[in-house]
Scaffold this motif. Structure first.
Motif, PDB file in Angstrom:
ATOM      1  N   ALA A  68       0.830  -1.205   0.000  1.00  0.00           N
ATOM      2  CA  ALA A  68       0.000   0.000   0.000  1.00  0.00           C
ATOM      3  C   ALA A  68       0.865   1.256   0.000  1.00  0.00           C
ATOM      4  CB  ALA A  68      -0.932  -0.001   1.208  1.00  0.00           C
ATOM      5  N   GLU A  69       1.923   1.246   0.804  1.00  0.00           N
ATOM      6  CA  GLU A  69       2.817   2.411   0.860  1.00  0.00           C
ATOM      7  C   GLU A  69       3.504   2.637  -0.479  1.00  0.00           C
ATOM      8  OE1 GLU A  69       5.348   1.439   4.131  1.00  0.00           O
ATOM      9  OE2 GLU A  69       3.915   2.151   5.638  1.00  0.00           O
ATOM     10  N   ALA A  70       3.849   1.545  -1.150  1.00  0.00           N
ATOM     11  CA  ALA A  70       4.500   1.670  -2.456  1.00  0.00           C
ATOM     12  C   ALA A  70       3.559   2.290  -3.482  1.00  0.00           C
ATOM     13  CB  ALA A  70       4.979   0.307  -2.939  1.00  0.00           C
ATOM     14  N   GLY A  71       2.245   2.077  -3.310  1.00  0.00           N
ATOM     15  CA  GLY A  71       1.270   2.650  -4.232  1.00  0.00           C
ATOM     16  C   GLY A  71       0.797   4.034  -3.840  1.00  0.00           C
ATOM     17  N   ALA A  72       1.253   4.539  -2.701  1.00  0.00           N
ATOM     18  CA  ALA A  72       0.751   5.814  -2.193  1.00  0.00           C
ATOM     19  C   ALA A  72       1.123   6.984  -3.093  1.00  0.00           C
ATOM     20  CB  ALA A  72       1.278   6.059  -0.777  1.00  0.00           C
ATOM     21  N   GLU A  73       2.312   6.955  -3.661  1.00  0.00           N
ATOM     22  CA  GLU A  73       2.761   8.084  -4.490  1.00  0.00           C
ATOM     23  C   GLU A  73       1.891   8.230  -5.740  1.00  0.00           C
ATOM     24  OE1 GLU A  73       4.786  11.438  -5.095  1.00  0.00           O
ATOM     25  OE2 GLU A  73       5.189  10.126  -3.389  1.00  0.00           O
ATOM     26  N   GLU A  74       1.608   7.107  -6.391  1.00  0.00           N
ATOM     27  CA  GLU A  74       0.771   7.154  -7.591  1.00  0.00           C
ATOM     28  C   GLU A  74      -0.646   7.585  -7.231  1.00  0.00           C
ATOM     29  OE1 GLU A  74      -2.049   5.801 -10.594  1.00  0.00           O
ATOM     30  OE2 GLU A  74      -1.828   4.870  -8.615  1.00  0.00           O
ATOM     31  N   PHE A  75      -1.152   7.108  -6.108  1.00  0.00           N
ATOM     32  CA  PHE A  75      -2.470   7.512  -5.617  1.00  0.00           C
ATOM     33  C   PHE A  75      -2.491   9.016  -5.363  1.00  0.00           C
ATOM     34  CE2 PHE A  75      -5.149   8.510  -1.944  1.00  0.00           C
ATOM     35  CZ  PHE A  75      -6.381   8.052  -2.371  1.00  0.00           C
ATOM     36  N   ALA A  76      -1.446   9.532  -4.733  1.00  0.00           N
ATOM     37  CA  ALA A  76      -1.369  10.962  -4.424  1.00  0.00           C
ATOM     38  C   ALA A  76      -1.388  11.801  -5.698  1.00  0.00           C
ATOM     39  CB  ALA A  76      -0.107  11.254  -3.612  1.00  0.00           C
ATOM     40  N   VAL A 101     -12.877   8.811   0.267  1.00  0.00           N
ATOM     41  CA  VAL A 101     -13.846   7.830   0.760  1.00  0.00           C
ATOM     42  C   VAL A 101     -14.336   6.944  -0.377  1.00  0.00           C
ATOM     43  CG1 VAL A 101     -16.171   7.555   1.726  1.00  0.00           C
ATOM     44  CG2 VAL A 101     -14.573   9.182   2.760  1.00  0.00           C
ATOM     45  N   ARG A 102     -14.546   7.523  -1.543  1.00  0.00           N
ATOM     46  CA  ARG A 102     -15.069   6.744  -2.665  1.00  0.00           C
ATOM     47  C   ARG A 102     -13.986   5.963  -3.408  1.00  0.00           C
ATOM     48  NH1 ARG A 102     -19.154   6.746  -0.087  1.00  0.00           N
ATOM     49  NH2 ARG A 102     -20.766   8.312  -0.394  1.00  0.00           N
ATOM     50  N   THR A 103     -12.768   6.444  -3.388  1.00  0.00           N
ATOM     51  CA  THR A 103     -11.711   5.861  -4.221  1.00  0.00           C
ATOM     52  C   THR A 103     -10.899   4.791  -3.513  1.00  0.00           C
ATOM     53  OG1 THR A 103     -11.538   7.959  -5.415  1.00  0.00           O
ATOM     54  CG2 THR A 103      -9.713   6.414  -5.673  1.00  0.00           C
ATOM     55  N   ILE A 104     -10.525   5.013  -2.262  1.00  0.00           N
ATOM     56  CA  ILE A 104      -9.605   4.099  -1.577  1.00  0.00           C
ATOM     57  C   ILE A 104     -10.091   2.648  -1.547  1.00  0.00           C
ATOM     58  CG2 ILE A 104      -8.598   3.527   0.676  1.00  0.00           C
ATOM     59  CD1 ILE A 104      -8.028   6.502   1.041  1.00  0.00           C
ATOM     60  N   PRO A 105     -11.371   2.382  -1.247  1.00  0.00           N
ATOM     61  CA  PRO A 105     -11.782   0.967  -1.213  1.00  0.00           C
ATOM     62  C   PRO A 105     -11.612   0.243  -2.544  1.00  0.00           C
ATOM     63  CG  PRO A 105     -13.387   2.336  -0.083  1.00  0.00           C
ATOM     64  CD  PRO A 105     -12.448   3.277  -0.787  1.00  0.00           C
ATOM     65  N   ARG A 106     -11.595   0.975  -3.646  1.00  0.00           N
ATOM     66  CA  ARG A 106     -11.457   0.353  -4.971  1.00  0.00           C
ATOM     67  C   ARG A 106     -10.020   0.379  -5.486  1.00  0.00           C
ATOM     68  NH1 ARG A 106     -15.855   3.919  -5.821  1.00  0.00           N
ATOM     69  NH2 ARG A 106     -14.537   5.179  -7.176  1.00  0.00           N
ATOM     70  N   GLU A 107      -9.136   0.973  -4.710  1.00  0.00           N
ATOM     71  CA  GLU A 107      -7.736   1.062  -5.132  1.00  0.00           C
ATOM     72  C   GLU A 107      -7.087  -0.321  -5.155  1.00  0.00           C
ATOM     73  OE1 GLU A 107      -5.325   3.807  -5.917  1.00  0.00           O
ATOM     74  OE2 GLU A 107      -7.342   4.174  -6.636  1.00  0.00           O
ATOM     75  N   PRO A 108      -6.328  -0.625  -6.202  1.00  0.00           N
ATOM     76  CA  PRO A 108      -5.700  -1.943  -6.254  1.00  0.00           C
ATOM     77  C   PRO A 108      -4.695  -2.184  -5.131  1.00  0.00           C
ATOM     78  CG  PRO A 108      -4.881  -0.516  -8.017  1.00  0.00           C
ATOM     79  CD  PRO A 108      -6.028   0.194  -7.379  1.00  0.00           C
ATOM     80  N   TYR A 109      -4.042  -1.139  -4.651  1.00  0.00           N
ATOM     81  CA  TYR A 109      -3.036  -1.318  -3.602  1.00  0.00           C
ATOM     82  C   TYR A 109      -3.375  -0.548  -2.324  1.00  0.00           C
ATOM     83  CZ  TYR A 109      -0.725  -2.988  -7.761  1.00  0.00           C
ATOM     84  OH  TYR A 109      -0.452  -3.651  -8.920  1.00  0.00           O
ATOM     85  N   MET A 110      -3.792   0.707  -2.439  1.00  0.00           N
ATOM     86  CA  MET A 110      -4.106   1.506  -1.257  1.00  0.00           C
ATOM     87  C   MET A 110      -5.227   0.876  -0.428  1.00  0.00           C
ATOM     88  SD  MET A 110      -2.294   4.267  -0.726  1.00  0.00           S
ATOM     89  CE  MET A 110      -3.360   5.356   0.208  1.00  0.00           C
ATOM     90  N   GLY A 111      -6.165   0.211  -1.094  1.00  0.00           N
ATOM     91  CA  GLY A 111      -7.286  -0.375  -0.383  1.00  0.00           C
ATOM     92  C   GLY A 111      -7.068  -1.790   0.106  1.00  0.00           C
ATOM     93  N   LEU A 112      -5.869  -2.324  -0.079  1.00  0.00           N
ATOM     94  CA  LEU A 112      -5.610  -3.724   0.275  1.00  0.00           C
ATOM     95  C   LEU A 112      -5.891  -4.043   1.740  1.00  0.00           C
ATOM     96  CD1 LEU A 112      -2.295  -4.582  -1.604  1.00  0.00           C
ATOM     97  CD2 LEU A 112      -4.582  -5.471  -2.067  1.00  0.00           C
ATOM     98  N   LEU A 113      -5.459  -3.169   2.625  1.00  0.00           N
ATOM     99  CA  LEU A 113      -5.615  -3.444   4.048  1.00  0.00           C
ATOM    100  C   LEU A 113      -7.086  -3.454   4.451  1.00  0.00           C
ATOM    101  CD1 LEU A 113      -2.628  -1.308   5.304  1.00  0.00           C
ATOM    102  CD2 LEU A 113      -2.776  -3.794   5.357  1.00  0.00           C
ATOM    103  N   LEU A 114      -7.865  -2.575   3.833  1.00  0.00           N
ATOM    104  CA  LEU A 114      -9.299  -2.585   4.109  1.00  0.00           C
ATOM    105  C   LEU A 114      -9.934  -3.863   3.573  1.00  0.00           C
ATOM    106  CD1 LEU A 114     -10.309   1.109   3.294  1.00  0.00           C
ATOM    107  CD2 LEU A 114     -10.145   0.038   5.544  1.00  0.00           C
TER     108      LEU A 114
END
Length: 199
Positions: A68-76, A101-114
């Motif tokens: 998730a941390e590795a994907g944070a930069e692209e998400f940002a 709120v709408r994007t993180i749950p669908r994120e391929p990496y940022m939403g992994l922990l959820l």
């Protein structure tokens, strides 16, 4: 330091070893999906034993955090691009919460922990000093006159980023019942955050 396996190409440093395990985990998740990815799969992908993976990451949750941390930069970058169309501090702040709120749950990496039910790990990651600094950088890069509403220092931006991030974490972890539509969420956040960000 001793290395086992690594497909005949051992990493030169601890950081490189961690990076390669994270890359292996990402490849497994892309190929198998989160539900079917195991530590054994990740070890096989990296060309090491499970014990080697455990040396760097004590649990699957720790690996998912690193992915998730590795994907944070692209998400940002995508978040910043989305928010760039909002020109006032109030709009930018409100939309940052709604978009997250709408994007993180669908994120391929940022939403992994959820997705994995690791909400405590997710919260710890998003409320880290590094995350708050990243949030402040996003806000600071927007075409918004923050100083017009009293946000004049780096510490102010970081504080605003922290409040907004803690707000969207709350909505993600404890959604409203019944669920709010985007417009309802937008109106709620604007009602209570907006007054602090009007010139």
């Amino acid at each position: 330091m001793g290395y086992h396996g690594w497909q005949g190409n051992p990493p030169g440093t601890e950081n490189e070893a961690r990076r390669r395990i994270v890359e292996a985990a990402t490849a497994c998740i892309d190929r198998l999906g989160l539900a079917k990815t195991s530590l054994s799969d990740i070890a096989t992908e990296a060309g090491v034993t499970r014990q080697t993976v455990y040396r760097y990451f004590p649990s699957l949750a720790d690996i998912l955090t690193a992915v998730a941390e590795a994907g944070a930069e692209e998400f940002a970058e995508r978040m910043e691009h989305h928010l760039a169309s909002f020109k006032t501090p109030e709009e930018a702040a409100v939309e940052s919460v709604v978009w997250a709120v709408r994007t993180i749950p669908r994120e391929p990496y940022m939403g992994l922990l959820l997705q994995a039910g690791e909400t405590d790990s997710f919260t710890a990651g998003v409320t880290s000093p590094l995350s708050f600094s990243l949030g402040a950088r996003i806000l600071g890069n927007l075409p918004v006159n923050w100083s017009a509403v009293g946000v004049t220092t780096d510490a102010d931006l970081r504080g605003l980023a922290e409040i907004l991030m803690r707000l969207f974490i709350s909505f993600l972890r404890y959604p409203s019942t019944p669920p709010l539509t985007d417009d309802q969420l937008r109106a709620l956040v604007r009602r209570w955050i907006g007054p602090a960000l009007r010139g």
